[in-house]
Write an enzyme that holds these catalytic residues in place. Structure first.
Site, PDB file in Angstrom:
ATOM      1  N   HIS A 110      67.631  15.303  26.722  1.00  0.00           N
ATOM      2  CA  HIS A 110      66.670  15.192  27.830  1.00  0.00           C
ATOM      3  C   HIS A 110      65.645  16.311  27.854  1.00  0.00           C
ATOM      4  O   HIS A 110      64.993  16.533  28.867  1.00  0.00           O
ATOM      5  CB  HIS A 110      67.428  15.134  29.172  1.00  0.00           C
ATOM      6  CG  HIS A 110      68.233  13.877  29.341  1.00  0.00           C
ATOM      7  ND1 HIS A 110      69.199  13.720  30.317  1.00  0.00           N
ATOM      8  CD2 HIS A 110      68.215  12.704  28.651  1.00  0.00           C
ATOM      9  CE1 HIS A 110      69.739  12.509  30.214  1.00  0.00           C
ATOM     10  NE2 HIS A 110      69.167  11.879  29.212  1.00  0.00           N
ATOM     11  N   CYS A 133      51.419  18.250  27.026  1.00  0.00           N
ATOM     12  CA  CYS A 133      50.321  17.560  27.700  1.00  0.00           C
ATOM     13  C   CYS A 133      50.834  16.216  28.219  1.00  0.00           C
ATOM     14  O   CYS A 133      51.488  15.474  27.484  1.00  0.00           O
ATOM     15  CB  CYS A 133      49.185  17.357  26.696  1.00  0.00           C
ATOM     16  SG  CYS A 133      47.907  16.212  27.252  1.00  0.00           S
ATOM     17  N   CYS A 159      45.607  20.612  30.615  1.00  0.00           N
ATOM     18  CA  CYS A 159      45.763  20.738  29.156  1.00  0.00           C
ATOM     19  C   CYS A 159      44.493  21.357  28.585  1.00  0.00           C
ATOM     20  O   CYS A 159      43.383  20.892  28.893  1.00  0.00           O
ATOM     21  CB  CYS A 159      45.994  19.349  28.552  1.00  0.00           C
ATOM     22  SG  CYS A 159      45.883  19.323  26.760  1.00  0.00           S
ATOM     23  N   THR A 179      79.662  15.397  33.517  1.00  0.00           N
ATOM     24  CA  THR A 179      78.603  14.401  33.708  1.00  0.00           C
ATOM     25  C   THR A 179      79.106  13.269  34.586  1.00  0.00           C
ATOM     26  O   THR A 179      80.275  12.879  34.500  1.00  0.00           O
ATOM     27  CB  THR A 179      78.072  13.857  32.357  1.00  0.00           C
ATOM     28  OG1 THR A 179      77.071  12.863  32.623  1.00  0.00           O
ATOM     29  CG2 THR A 179      79.154  13.284  31.473  1.00  0.00           C
TER      30      THR A 179
END
Ligand code: BJW
Length: 236
Positions: A101, A109, A136, A177
């Protein structure tokens, strides 16, 4: 290993579903961790990640992370597939960490204008930090954290490797988890179906994997995992 936010709880990083405390308690994390939320309210989402990035920069690995790293000296091959974005497995010394993740300390960007991903080093930027995310420097779109939000694809190489390793695992430890977020939550099923892996769940709570595991070790990983290491070292 398949790890989630619970493994970092004892380092002082709130779990994803407990992440919104204090000023953030009025929000639902599942609503903030999406590209749609960032497009609708970039400052809100940016500020949430800046708050969490600041928190992560101050914490250290705990006994659970170190126990996972220590397993490398005791077993032929240990790979850590983590959903965590805090870098604490790497800091504890695990050498083969697959980050599904992303990483909260990196940025890219939002438009990925120079190719996917277009990484941006925000320490080189100057902008009005009160106004929200920086633009950006290439295209002016907002800069965002390099994490995987709901509805987004996981990094292809990381997901392919995690799937392949899960499919040939002999043992899978599933640590901290809730087991509700796909595709990470499929890894234990792959390990069981393709290689008949022995599944061990370390968690103080019942979770989505508890019903399918061979062994549920009930407790915080910072306490349970060092005991697992000790038991393995004491084997004749
Ligand atoms: C302790 C402890 C201690 C506490 N010791 N333990 C198939 C079916 C249905 C839906 C989908 C599907 N495929 C895809 C989806 C959609 C979606 C999804 O899964 N939704 C579900 C919620 C239903 N998945 C996606 O969108 C993914 N993208 C994708 O699949 O793309 C293709 C696609 C898209 C859409 C449709 C179909 C295909 C992307 C998922 C990205 C997840 N990103 C986040 C945010 C990252 C950045 C951030 O942190 O802000 O990742 S969400 C969040 O959940 C975060 C976590 O990594 C992840 C998992 O959470 P985790 O780690 O399990 O934490 P918690 O808080 O849930 O649980 C903590 C646990 O620790 C608890 O069990 C505690 O008891 C325990 N604990 N103390 C041990 N001391």
């Amino acid at each position: 290993m398949l790890t989630g936010a619970g493994v970092s709880a004892e380092s002082g990083v709130p779990t994803f579903r407990d992440a919104l405390t204090g000023l953030w308690a009025q929000f639902d994390p599942q609503q903030l961790a999406t590209p749609a939320a960032f497009e609708t309210n970039p400052k809100l989402v940016w500020d949430w990640y800046e708050y969490r990035r600041s928190l992560v920069s101050k914490v250290k690995p705990n006994a659970g992370h170190y126990a996972i790293a220590a397993l490398e000296d005791m077993l032929p091959h240990v790979a850590v597939v983590t959903q965590n974005i805090d870098g604490l497995h790497q800091a504890a010394g695990s050498s083969d960490v697959i980050t599904l993740h992303g990483d909260i300390t990196r940025h890219k960007c939002f438009a990925n204008c120079q190719g996917d991903p277009t990484m941006i080093d925000i320490t080189t930027l100057e902008w009005d930090q009160e106004a929200g995310p920086p633009p950006c420097p290439h295209c002016g779109a907002y800069v965002r954290p390099d994490v995987v939000w709901f509805t987004e694809r996981l990094p292809v190489d990381a997901l392919d490797r995690a799937n392949a390793l899960s499919g040939k695992a002999d043992v899978m430890l599933i640590v901290g988890t809730s087991g509700v977020v796909q595709p990470a939550a499929q890894m234990p099923y792959r390990a069981k179906r393709f290689n008949g892996a022995y599944l061990i769940d370390v968690n103080p709570e019942q979770n989505a994997h508890t019903a399918i595991v061979d062994l549920h070790l009930d407790g915080p990983s910072g306490e349970v995992l060092p005991q697992v290491i000790k038991a393995m070292r004491d084997l004749p």
